[in-house]
Design a protein around this motif. Structure first.
Motif, PDB file in Angstrom:
ATOM      1  N   ILE A   1      48.642  33.061  37.798  1.00 18.98           N
ATOM      2  CA  ILE A   1      47.742  33.766  36.878  1.00 18.98           C
ATOM      3  C   ILE A   1      47.185  35.011  37.538  1.00 18.98           C
ATOM      4  CG2 ILE A   1      45.562  33.591  35.611  1.00 18.98           C
ATOM      5  CD1 ILE A   1      46.164  30.632  35.181  1.00 18.98           C
ATOM      6  N   LYS A   2      46.822  34.898  38.799  1.00 18.00           N
ATOM      7  CA  LYS A   2      46.301  36.051  39.541  1.00 18.00           C
ATOM      8  C   LYS A   2      47.328  37.189  39.566  1.00 18.00           C
ATOM      9  CE  LYS A   2      44.332  37.207  44.098  1.00 18.00           C
ATOM     10  NZ  LYS A   2      42.915  37.395  43.730  1.00 18.00           N
ATOM     11  N   ASP A   3      48.581  36.840  39.849  1.00 13.90           N
ATOM     12  CA  ASP A   3      49.644  37.846  39.883  1.00 13.90           C
ATOM     13  C   ASP A   3      49.872  38.448  38.497  1.00 13.90           C
ATOM     14  OD1 ASP A   3      49.974  37.361  42.579  1.00 13.90           O
ATOM     15  OD2 ASP A   3      51.717  36.062  42.331  1.00 13.90           O
ATOM     16  N   PHE A   4      49.784  37.605  37.468  1.00 14.13           N
ATOM     17  CA  PHE A   4      50.067  38.061  36.113  1.00 14.13           C
ATOM     18  C   PHE A   4      49.031  39.075  35.632  1.00 14.13           C
ATOM     19  CE2 PHE A   4      49.810  37.659  31.465  1.00 14.13           C
ATOM     20  CZ  PHE A   4      51.132  37.901  31.128  1.00 14.13           C
ATOM     21  N   ILE A   5      47.766  38.877  35.971  1.00 20.06           N
ATOM     22  CA  ILE A   5      46.724  39.786  35.476  1.00 20.06           C
ATOM     23  C   ILE A   5      46.507  40.985  36.399  1.00 20.06           C
ATOM     24  CG2 ILE A   5      45.552  37.884  34.300  1.00 20.06           C
ATOM     25  CD1 ILE A   5      43.380  37.983  36.442  1.00 20.06           C
ATOM     26  N   GLN A   6      47.182  40.963  37.561  1.00 21.02           N
ATOM     27  CA  GLN A   6      47.025  42.073  38.503  1.00 21.02           C
ATOM     28  C   GLN A   6      47.414  43.391  37.841  1.00 21.02           C
ATOM     29  OE1 GLN A   6      45.943  41.149  41.626  1.00 21.02           O
ATOM     30  NE2 GLN A   6      45.602  43.288  42.172  1.00 21.02           N
ATOM     31  N   GLY A   7      46.512  44.353  37.874  1.00 19.91           N
ATOM     32  CA  GLY A   7      46.790  45.659  37.297  1.00 19.91           C
ATOM     33  C   GLY A   7      46.599  45.730  35.796  1.00 19.91           C
ATOM     34  N   LYS A   8      46.280  44.602  35.155  1.00 24.75           N
ATOM     35  CA  LYS A   8      46.052  44.582  33.711  1.00 24.75           C
ATOM     36  C   LYS A   8      44.548  44.689  33.417  1.00 24.75           C
ATOM     37  CE  LYS A   8      50.080  41.852  32.216  1.00 24.75           C
ATOM     38  NZ  LYS A   8      50.797  41.759  33.486  1.00 24.75           N
ATOM     39  N   GLU A   9      44.237  45.139  32.221  1.00 25.72           N
ATOM     40  CA  GLU A   9      42.853  45.117  31.764  1.00 25.72           C
ATOM     41  C   GLU A   9      42.551  43.683  31.320  1.00 25.72           C
ATOM     42  OE1 GLU A   9      41.734  48.264  29.033  1.00 25.72           O
ATOM     43  OE2 GLU A   9      43.525  49.383  29.637  1.00 25.72           O
ATOM     44  N   ALA A  10      41.904  42.923  32.188  1.00 26.80           N
ATOM     45  CA  ALA A  10      41.714  41.501  31.932  1.00 26.80           C
ATOM     46  C   ALA A  10      40.301  41.063  32.310  1.00 26.80           C
ATOM     47  CB  ALA A  10      42.733  40.672  32.705  1.00 26.80           C
ATOM     48  N   LEU A  11      39.841  40.038  31.645  1.00 26.26           N
ATOM     49  CA  LEU A  11      38.575  39.373  31.955  1.00 26.26           C
ATOM     50  C   LEU A  11      38.868  37.895  32.146  1.00 26.26           C
ATOM     51  CD1 LEU A  11      35.318  39.772  31.917  1.00 26.26           C
ATOM     52  CD2 LEU A  11      35.509  38.576  29.719  1.00 26.26           C
ATOM     53  N   VAL A  12      38.247  37.291  33.152  1.00 25.65           N
ATOM     54  CA  VAL A  12      38.397  35.855  33.392  1.00 25.65           C
ATOM     55  C   VAL A  12      37.056  35.179  33.128  1.00 25.65           C
ATOM     56  CG1 VAL A  12      39.117  34.060  35.000  1.00 25.65           C
ATOM     57  CG2 VAL A  12      40.129  36.353  35.153  1.00 25.65           C
ATOM     58  N   VAL A  13      37.063  34.157  32.294  1.00 26.43           N
ATOM     59  CA  VAL A  13      35.843  33.460  31.879  1.00 26.43           C
ATOM     60  C   VAL A  13      35.864  32.028  32.399  1.00 26.43           C
ATOM     61  CG1 VAL A  13      34.481  32.638  29.906  1.00 26.43           C
ATOM     62  CG2 VAL A  13      35.667  34.847  29.784  1.00 26.43           C
ATOM     63  N   ALA A  14      34.761  31.615  33.028  1.00 27.15           N
ATOM     64  CA  ALA A  14      34.564  30.208  33.369  1.00 27.15           C
ATOM     65  C   ALA A  14      33.588  29.622  32.362  1.00 27.15           C
ATOM     66  CB  ALA A  14      34.017  30.063  34.785  1.00 27.15           C
TER      67      ALA A  14
END
Length: 395
Positions: free
Chosen positions: A282-295
């Protein structure tokens, strides 16, 4: 039925008209909520699959000094079986029917509208806007993640409003990854879902690209336990606020997290190949993308409702706040390992149910820093339980 066995259920004690009762709640959503008297609950507590009816009668007499007639016992067994609360062939058949229905539908429908929040879009918007707060000063220009409660909106709405109030002035990301607590047992470390999510605000598309990648590289099927999403609130509540502030112009990756029981007993999550490979992917997939991670995560659960022998008073809540803030300071400093070790060192005696999604979020975002935006506590008026929660931003 000679050896009745009660299914894993959420059990909530409460008082009504001066008498103690117990609410039995099925997290799978197959059975409706059932209220038992104290006597009926004490009888049902012997339903472990090993005791036959005769031994239950004898044990009840030995412990409570009261005769338990066979017809009374059989009526309770039949009632619980009729409600799908016992592990029987009848329940298994119903469960398999629901699994088949789940596999056929392309959309995860809202499970808690009209129960936990208004059903109509306009009423829901007004309800949620009432919680949103103005953005605090000194907020970083780039926010990569948040920690938000998953307690019900009526009790935790103010804390939701604090953290999502920060997001509403930011540009929407293209992708939102949501890690949430699974309130049911899981086999795999994570449970993904390939269905789009429907809410009163409209449809949110689930990103299929990452799911296809994960199915190719992971040593477990990430969709095997997708049914657990069907009645789980921890993802659904976050989607409402995300759509409120950003109008749903993003894709999502909803992920349920297994309990940390194994890791709290000594196994290191960093040495669990399936666990760490999922997070790295998941870390690799969102690298360089406009992303937000929610806990999607609550904190402590204390009091008799959760197994403690003591009632909760306000002095205890103050001590709890001190411990929670000490624990969260590791997140503010960017120390995911320190956060985990803090909970391990105290034996998780405060039952931090949000540990799995918080830790997963931190590992995906490393390196990071955090800022505490809000903190809250709910306390049962009679002191039978308390839940704490927090809103944080990660950057």
């Amino acid at each position: 039925m000679e050896n009745p066995k009660l299914r894993p259920l959420e059990i909530i004690p409460f008082y009504k008209e001066g008498k103690r009762h117990f609410l039995l709640r099925d997290r799978l959503g197959i059975a409706k909520e059932v209220v038992l008297s104290e006597k009926a609950f004490l009888i049902a507590s012997f339903f472990n699959g090993e005791n036959d009816l005769r031994s239950i009668q004898m044990e009840f007499m030995r412990r409570y000094g009261e005769l338990l007639f066979l017809d009374e016992l059989e009526r309770l067994v039949k009632f619980l079986d009729d409600c799908f609360l016992l592990e029987t062939e009848r329940f298994k058949k119903r469960y398999e029917e629901l699994l088949e229905e789940w596999e056929k539908t392309p959309i995860r429908e809202p499970a808690f509208q009209s129960l936990a929040y208004p059903e109509k879009e306009d009423a829901l918007k007004e309800f949620l806007w009432g919680f949103l707060k103005d953005q605090p000063e000194e907020i970083p220009s780039t926010i990569r993640g948040i920690i938000a409660p998953h307690i019900d909106l009526y009790r935790g709405g103010s804390c939701y409003g604090s953290v999502y109030g920060v997001l509403r002035k930011l540009r929407p990301p293209k992708l939102v990854v949501i890690f949430g607590t699974s309130h049911l047992p899981m086999k795999g470390p994570f449970a993904f879902i390939d269905k789009d999510f429907s809410t009163p605000f409209g449809l949110l598309k689930t990103n299929q690209e990452i799911l296809n990648q994960l199915r190719e590289i992971l040593p477990y099927d990430p969709l095997e336990e997708s049914f657990l999403h069907s009645k789980e609130h921890t993802i659904e509540f976050q989607l409402l606020f995300l759509q409120l502030v950003w109008n749903g112009d993003f894709e999502i990756i909803p992920v349920l997290c297994r309990s940390f029981e194994l890791y709290l007993q000594g196994q290191d999550p960093e040495e669990d190949k399936a666990y760490i490979l999922t997070l790295r992917s998941i870390k690799d997939f969102i690298q360089g993308k406009e992303a937000l991670v929610v806990a999607s995560a609550d904190l402590a659960h204390i009091g008799p409702q959760f197994g403690d022998p003591f009632l909760i008073d306000y002095e205890m809540l103050l001590r709890l706040k001190i411990r929670d803030e000490e624990m969260l300071s590791f997140i503010e400093r960017g120390d995911s390992r320190g956060f985990l070790d803090y909970i391990r060192n105290e034996g998780d005696r405060r039952r931090i149910c949000g540990l799995p999604p918080i830790y997963a979020t931190l590992k995906v975002l490393e390196p990071f820093r955090g800022k505490l935006i809000d903190y809250g506590q709910w306390r049962d008026p009679q002191g039978y339980g308390s839940v704490s929660f927090a809103g944080m931003i990660l950057f």
